[in-house]
Design an enzyme around this catalytic site. Structure first.
Site, PDB file in Angstrom:
ATOM      1  N   GLU A   1       0.928  -1.360   0.368  1.00 11.04           N
ATOM      2  CA  GLU A   1       0.281   0.174   0.343  1.00 11.04           C
ATOM      3  C   GLU A   1       1.189   1.148   0.614  1.00 11.04           C
ATOM      4  O   GLU A   1       1.651   1.229   0.986  1.00 11.04           O
ATOM      5  CB  GLU A   1      -0.847   0.186   1.558  1.00 11.04           C
ATOM      6  CG  GLU A   1      -2.058   0.800   0.905  1.00 11.04           C
ATOM      7  CD  GLU A   1      -1.513   2.294   2.027  1.00 11.04           C
ATOM      8  OE1 GLU A   1      -1.403   3.386   1.231  1.00 11.04           O
ATOM      9  OE2 GLU A   1      -2.199   2.049   3.373  1.00 11.04           O
TER      10      GLU A   1
ATOM     11  N   CYS B   1      -3.223   7.864   4.576  1.00 10.87           N
ATOM     12  CA  CYS B   1      -2.318   7.600   3.444  1.00 10.87           C
ATOM     13  C   CYS B   1      -4.106   7.847   2.988  1.00 10.87           C
ATOM     14  O   CYS B   1      -4.187   8.180   1.781  1.00 10.87           O
ATOM     15  CB  CYS B   1      -2.248   6.604   3.134  1.00 10.87           C
ATOM     16  SG  CYS B   1      -3.325   4.927   4.491  1.00 10.87           S
TER      17      CYS B   1
END
Length: 478
Positions: A245, A281
């Protein structure tokens, strides 16, 4: 090489020095992890659930000690960190419940059908088993929920895999304490001691992902770091899954029908953008708004009241500042900036650059590069066609949002554009805040993640580490 904790509020080093785990020690750790996997993968789902529950209970009992050291190492604040420990234990128990219910791990039986193929076929039993020892790379911005005992480790353990965690250098003491608590808790249930292991040091990452005994990798962090590890995993003689990720700009689109109160909207926008000092994020790095002088004026008014918060590390600050400088050099923008920064520690003022959609031809590449910190871009547009065109040229994202009245004529078009590039699309909600639940998907087209088919949050995360095996024609007695 060695590593020591640094207080991001002051820039001062403190605490014990952690030496990098030697190649010889890593070799032994992986050998023990392989042996532990053999035993752990043979346990029942309910036994593994008991182990996960024991870890959760142990972490809850040590919350104060964990938060004390994590706050010194990250500067994230006790309230935020206490909530993160609770999130961590919640997701451990969520996987335990999933195992107890038999979801994802139960056998599927396809009974035999008499006759010739393709209608006829023998009996099939589709099973799953842990893929093997997994290398997990802890994240800096979530020292609990995405680090040593975060979702990657929890889901791998739930799948029946052993785990070797690489501690993040920004919070080595937090990583070590979390690991010590988890290993003791697992051992108390009779689990193999080496079902979870911890290593320190930059070179360990390379060693782990290229060792032939490691069967998968999981990473949360920067694009550069994640891509380097992904490439190593794919360059092996026998490539392995590497679930990275890698960050995202998370576009948010506001239609005119939803911008009737700019003051309230700007407050909510800055709250989301600057949450965790922008080190999420899922922060809304790119915001599309219909042309509005009132919005920009309100943005100027409010951002100057926002205090600067510390970065997680000096390296994080340097990368952010470099990316911000590149961004600002490539666009013709109106700059809205927060309060001046402290002279000590790792700080940068909050900043939002406001640019017109028609002026973006040259700066679109840099807008797509995540500034991991308190930086946002507002794109003012005169038509929805401009928004859709820009979205079509942007890179993959973890999340996107649309603010609009549901009957707005452009809702379906914008939702479709966002869905084509995002793993999760929120309606009238900011992208920050990722619920740990069955329906969650935290992933997206590259570079948001290296596998858009899988999630790193929610109970579906377990499927990354389960390898299907079908048995054909197996007698019932077996």
């Amino acid at each position: 090489m060695s590593n020591q904790s640094v207080n991001p509020r002051t820039g001062e080093k403190f605490g014990p020095v952690f030496m990098s785990t030697s190649p010889e020690a890593i070799n032994e750790i992986i050998s023990q992890s392989v042996a532990a996997h053999t035993l752990w993968s043979a346990t029942s789902p309910k036994e593994r659930a008991r182990g996960l529950g024991a870890i959760a209970d142990a972490l809850d009992s040590q919350t104060e000690a964990l938060v004390d050291i994590a706050d010194e190492e990250t500067g994230l604040g006790r309230v935020r960190l206490s909530g993160e420990v609770a999130r961590t234990t919640f997701q451990l128990r969520a996987f335990a419940s999933t195992l107890e219910e038999g979801r994802f791990v139960s056998d599927e039986i396809d009974a035999a059908v008499a006759g010739a193929p393709p209608q006829g076929h023998p009996k099939f039993v589709r099973t799953v088993r842990g893929i093997g020892p997994v290398a997990v790379f802890g994240a800096s911005n979530f020292p609990f929920a995405f680090s040593t005992l975060g979702g990657d480790t929890a889901s791998a353990l739930a799948a029946g895999c052993s785990v070797v965690v690489k501690a993040h250098p920004a919070h080595p003491q937090t990583a070590q304490l979390t690991f010590d608590i988890a290993r003791a808790a697992l051992s108390s249930t009779g689990a193999p001691t080496a079902v979870i292991s911890l290593v320190h040091g930059f070179e360990c990452g390379k060693t782990l992902v290229t060792d032939s005994r490691i069967s998968a990798g999981a990473f949360t962090g920067s694009r550069a770091g994640g891509r380097a590890l992904f490439d190593l995993a794919q360059a092996r003689k026998y490539p392995i899954p590497f679930y990275g990720e890698l960050g995202s700009v998370n576009p948010v689109v506001v239609l005119k029908s939803a911008l009737d109160d700019p003051k309230t909207f700007v407050t909510a926008y800055l709250d989301s953008l600057l949450m965790g000092n922008g080190q999420f994020c899922t922060n809304p790095s790119v915001l599309f708004i219909p042309e509005s002088n009132e919005f920009v004026q309100e943005l100027h008014t409010q951002i100057v009241l926002r205090e600067a918060a510390p970065f997680l590390s000096e390296a994080t600050k340097k990368l952010h500042d470099s990316n911000r400088a590149q961004l600002l050099s490539s666009i013709d923008a109106v700059i809205c900036q927060g309060k001046p920064v402290s002279e000590s520690g790792f700080f940068s003022s909050a900043l939002v650059a406001v640019v017109k959609a028609k002026d973006l031809a040259q700066g679109l590449t840099d807008i797509g590069e995540e500034c991991f910190g308190p930086t946002g871009v507002v794109i003012s547009y005169s038509s929805v066609e401009q928004v859709i065109e820009i979205l079509s040229e942007m890179e993959g994202a973890l999340s996107g949002s649309l603010f609009a009245l549901f009957h707005d004529a452009d809702v379906s078009r914008v939702l479709d554009s966002l869905a084509s590039m995002c793993g999760r699309v929120a309606f009238n909600a900011w992208p920050t805040g990722v619920a740990v639940t069955y329906g969650q998907h935290h992933g997206g087209p590259y570079p948001a993640s290296t596998s858009s088919l899988h999630t790193s949050v929610g109970t579906h995360a377990i499927t990354r580490f389960l390898r299907p095996v079908t048995f054909q024609g197996l007698p019932d007695v077996l």
